[in-house]
Motif scaffolding. Structure first.
Motif, PDB file in Angstrom:
ATOM      1  N   ASP A  19     -25.238 -21.561  -8.277  1.00 47.97           N
ATOM      2  CA  ASP A  19     -25.835 -20.582  -7.368  1.00 47.97           C
ATOM      3  C   ASP A  19     -25.048 -19.278  -7.420  1.00 47.97           C
ATOM      4  OD1 ASP A  19     -27.552 -19.618  -5.458  1.00 47.97           O
ATOM      5  OD2 ASP A  19     -27.019 -21.074  -3.910  1.00 47.97           O
ATOM      6  N   ASP A  20     -25.702 -18.192  -7.087  1.00 49.04           N
ATOM      7  CA  ASP A  20     -25.052 -16.874  -6.992  1.00 49.04           C
ATOM      8  C   ASP A  20     -24.281 -16.540  -8.259  1.00 49.04           C
ATOM      9  OD1 ASP A  20     -26.016 -17.104  -4.423  1.00 49.04           O
ATOM     10  OD2 ASP A  20     -24.076 -17.542  -3.522  1.00 49.04           O
ATOM     11  N   ASP A  34     -27.760 -14.112  -9.050  1.00 50.94           N
ATOM     12  CA  ASP A  34     -27.646 -13.710  -7.654  1.00 50.94           C
ATOM     13  C   ASP A  34     -28.613 -12.578  -7.322  1.00 50.94           C
ATOM     14  OD1 ASP A  34     -25.860 -14.191  -5.189  1.00 50.94           O
ATOM     15  OD2 ASP A  34     -26.033 -12.003  -5.313  1.00 50.94           O
ATOM     16  N   GLU A  78     -33.141 -15.225  -8.222  1.00 51.06           N
ATOM     17  CA  GLU A  78     -33.390 -15.313  -6.779  1.00 51.06           C
ATOM     18  C   GLU A  78     -33.537 -13.921  -6.196  1.00 51.06           C
ATOM     19  OE1 GLU A  78     -30.065 -17.469  -4.925  1.00 51.06           O
ATOM     20  OE2 GLU A  78     -28.949 -15.620  -4.737  1.00 51.06           O
TER      21      GLU A  78
HETATM   22 MG    MG Z   1     -27.997 -17.828  -4.233  1.00 48.82          MG
END
Ligand code: MG
Ligand code: C2E
Ligand code: MG
Ligand code: MG
Length: 285
Positions: free
Chosen positions: A179-180, A202, A236
């Motif tokens: 993630d990110d 991200d 995202e």
């Molecule tokens: Mg994220």
């Protein structure tokens, strides 16, 4: 005069630090009863395959409905829960709730993959792997329906330990996403060693995509990195048709963001799925 100003500033400073500590303590106190008072719920944000235009899954995101303050954003309380350890219990609740929902949706003919955010603190727990596998079993969910989102910080404290645990989870059939991606201490070493399948760009790099040249280059680089390491890239924070179009033609396979839908309560999610122009396919990535 300057001295007086400094004095006033000092008083103001002490007062505000004092208040911050009090607010923080109150937050921890409120947090400690939130779970057992049913103040948490999950919302689900659809993840779209940009090639097939199908919904392939959803990310579960926690919401805290505070009795007085209203909705408290996760960025305000997850770090606190991580610091005092309560994230372990909260995280277990998230997993359990998301699996319950996934089982329900599957039995309604909606076999979606659910992604949940796994805190670095949770990953450090000795029994985390068994707990996750037990929860899947309890809800009768095939492991392929679960994705775990971990951040780069999860790998930092104890790389060996994280590798061992994620490998076990992956062997069981669970997919792992970073993630990110791009905001932490990105290192190609761990990408090589970790059993990860997805990279999530991200949202800070997506926000000004096509407007800010640097952000566009960073997004391109992550997409290319994904291609060369054979990892599926997820964008995202996609908010516009231009962003979606660019990412799709650039070869980014999956996306989520307000352009498609904001995170939704289960019923609203079902309505969204029913109205979406394409059908859901089971685990096509
Ligand atoms: Mg994220
Ligand atoms: P994240 O996992 O990176 O989640 C993405 C965040 O971006 C979510 O914020 C989501 O609501 C928001 N978002 C989605 N699409 C868009 C968009 O198009 N534009 C913009 N501006 N934002 C978008 P949220 O729900 O406030 O969560 C913030 C962070 O809190 C998450 O970031 C995650 O790190 C953490 N978090 C949320 N739920 C959980 C949980 O159940 N467990 C743990 N450990 N952390 C969680
Ligand atoms: Mg996430
Ligand atoms: Mg984030």
């Amino acid at each position: 005069l300057a001295k007086e100003g400094g004095h006033n500033y000092f008083q103001f400073y002490v007062a505000s630090v004092d208040q911050e500590i009090r607010e923080r303590k109150q937050l921890e106190k409120d947090l400690s009863i939130a779970l057992h008072s049913q103040q948490f719920h999950l919302v689900y944000q659809p993840q779209i395959n940009l090639e097939t235009h199908r919904i392939i899954g959803a990310e579960a995101l926690i919401r805290w409905e505070h009795p007085e303050k209203g909705l408290v954003p996760p960025d305000d309380f997850i770090p606190v829960a991580e610091m005092n350890g309560s994230i372990v219990e909260i995280g277990q609740w998230v997993l359990d709730q998301a699996c319950w929902q996934a089982a329900r949706w599957a039995s309604d003919g909606m076999p979606l993959r659910i992604a949940i955010n796994l805190s670095a603190v949770q990953l450090r727990q000795n029994n985390i792997v068994d707990e996750i596998l037990d929860t899947l079993k309890r809800h009768n969910i095939p492991a392929g329906r679960l994705e775990l989102e971990v951040t780069e910080t999860s790998f930092m404290t104890n790389l060996e330990d994280a590798v061992k645990k994620l490998k076990r989870l992956h062997k069981a059939g669970i997919s792992i996403a970073v993630d990110d991606f791009g905001t932490g201490y990105s290192s190609l070493t761990y990408l090589k060693r970790m059993p990860v399948q997805h990279l999530k760009i991200d949202k800070q790099f997506i926000r000004d995509l096509l407007v800010n040249e640097e952000d566009t280059r960073i997004a391109n680089t992550i997409i290319d990195l994904g291609k060369s390491l054979n990892l599926t890239v997820v964008a995202e924070g996609v908010e516009t048709a231009e962003q979606e179009y660019y990412l799709a033609q650039r070869g980014c396979k999956l996306a989520q963001g307000y352009y498609f839908s904001k995170p939704l309560k289960p019923h609203d999610f079902e309505v969204f799925v029913a109205g979406f122009h394409s059908k859901i396919v089971e685990n096509n990535v």
